[in-house]
Motif scaffolding. Structure first.
Motif, PDB file in Angstrom:
ATOM      1  N   VAL A  48      -5.941  -0.052   6.179  1.00  0.00           N
ATOM      2  CA  VAL A  48      -4.905   0.576   5.498  1.00  0.00           C
ATOM      3  C   VAL A  48      -5.199   2.084   5.785  1.00  0.00           C
ATOM      4  O   VAL A  48      -5.978   2.573   5.481  1.00  0.00           O
ATOM      5  CB  VAL A  48      -4.829   0.089   3.942  1.00  0.00           C
ATOM      6  N   SER A  61       3.581   5.860  11.610  1.00  0.00           N
ATOM      7  CA  SER A  61       3.821   4.429  11.564  1.00  0.00           C
ATOM      8  C   SER A  61       4.557   4.163  12.963  1.00  0.00           C
ATOM      9  O   SER A  61       4.193   3.212  13.880  1.00  0.00           O
ATOM     10  CB  SER A  61       4.423   3.946  10.577  1.00  0.00           C
ATOM     11  N   LYS A  69      -0.138  -0.791   7.611  1.00  0.00           N
ATOM     12  CA  LYS A  69       0.091  -0.407   6.412  1.00  0.00           C
ATOM     13  C   LYS A  69      -0.358   1.099   6.254  1.00  0.00           C
ATOM     14  O   LYS A  69      -1.579   1.326   6.445  1.00  0.00           O
ATOM     15  CB  LYS A  69      -0.235  -1.302   5.281  1.00  0.00           C
ATOM     16  N   VAL A  71      -0.067   4.218   3.325  1.00  0.00           N
ATOM     17  CA  VAL A  71       0.392   4.600   1.858  1.00  0.00           C
ATOM     18  C   VAL A  71       0.101   6.384   1.987  1.00  0.00           C
ATOM     19  O   VAL A  71      -0.527   6.855   2.659  1.00  0.00           O
ATOM     20  CB  VAL A  71      -0.814   4.071   0.767  1.00  0.00           C
ATOM     21  N   THR A  72       0.815   6.735   1.057  1.00  0.00           N
ATOM     22  CA  THR A  72       0.846   8.250   0.879  1.00  0.00           C
ATOM     23  C   THR A  72       0.177   8.577  -0.709  1.00  0.00           C
ATOM     24  O   THR A  72       0.014   7.637  -1.634  1.00  0.00           O
ATOM     25  CB  THR A  72       2.411   9.039   0.664  1.00  0.00           C
ATOM     26  N   ASP A  76       4.038   6.025  -2.156  1.00  0.00           N
ATOM     27  CA  ASP A  76       4.886   5.544  -1.044  1.00  0.00           C
ATOM     28  C   ASP A  76       4.119   4.606  -0.030  1.00  0.00           C
ATOM     29  O   ASP A  76       3.015   4.858   0.295  1.00  0.00           O
ATOM     30  CB  ASP A  76       5.660   6.618  -0.283  1.00  0.00           C
ATOM     31  N   VAL A  77       4.675   3.327   0.455  1.00  0.00           N
ATOM     32  CA  VAL A  77       4.154   2.623   1.503  1.00  0.00           C
ATOM     33  C   VAL A  77       4.977   2.279   2.610  1.00  0.00           C
ATOM     34  O   VAL A  77       6.297   2.083   2.311  1.00  0.00           O
ATOM     35  CB  VAL A  77       3.724   1.114   0.505  1.00  0.00           C
ATOM     36  N   HIS A  79       5.170  -0.181   5.305  1.00  0.00           N
ATOM     37  CA  HIS A  79       4.491  -1.511   5.370  1.00  0.00           C
ATOM     38  C   HIS A  79       4.127  -1.825   7.013  1.00  0.00           C
ATOM     39  O   HIS A  79       5.140  -1.196   7.930  1.00  0.00           O
ATOM     40  CB  HIS A  79       5.345  -2.589   4.819  1.00  0.00           C
TER      41      HIS A  79
END
Length: 100
Positions: A48, A61, A69, A71-72, A76-77, A79
């Motif tokens: 992750v 991404s 995945k 994340v911030t 926020d994600v 996926h």
């Protein structure tokens, strides 16, 4: 014996991450735990990625072909596959919203 497998970022992908704006590390690097739980940490968080903003997470991404995945710091994600879910808190702006 453990049934858990480490989930880590591919070496070539790690190079891309390290040269991407806003990349902060993998989520397992932000967790402190007793050594006996290291296997669990790597299994759950080793692949992750963490970025500072959603814009940078989306760009990373895309560069990684949506295989991880991300994340911030705002929750926020992005996926695997590119779908997003938000961590926007009331009154703040996110690239997923039209309001400022």
């Amino acid at each position: 014996m453990s049934v858990l497998e480490d989930h880590l970022v591919e070496e070539d992908d790690w190079v891309v991450c390290e040269h991407s704006q806003g990349f902060l590390g993998s989520a397992d690097q932000f967790v402190d735990n007793d050594e006996e739980f290291d296997g669990l940490r790597y299994a759950l968080l080793g692949n992750v990625l963490v970025c500072d903003t959603l814009l940078n997470a989306n760009e990373l991404s895309k560069r990684l072909k949506y295989r991880y995945k991300i994340v911030t710091l705002d929750g926020d994600v992005v996926h695997k596959g590119g779908s997003m879910s938000g961590g926007k808190s009331k009154g703040s702006y996110s690239p997923m919203t039209t309001e400022k």
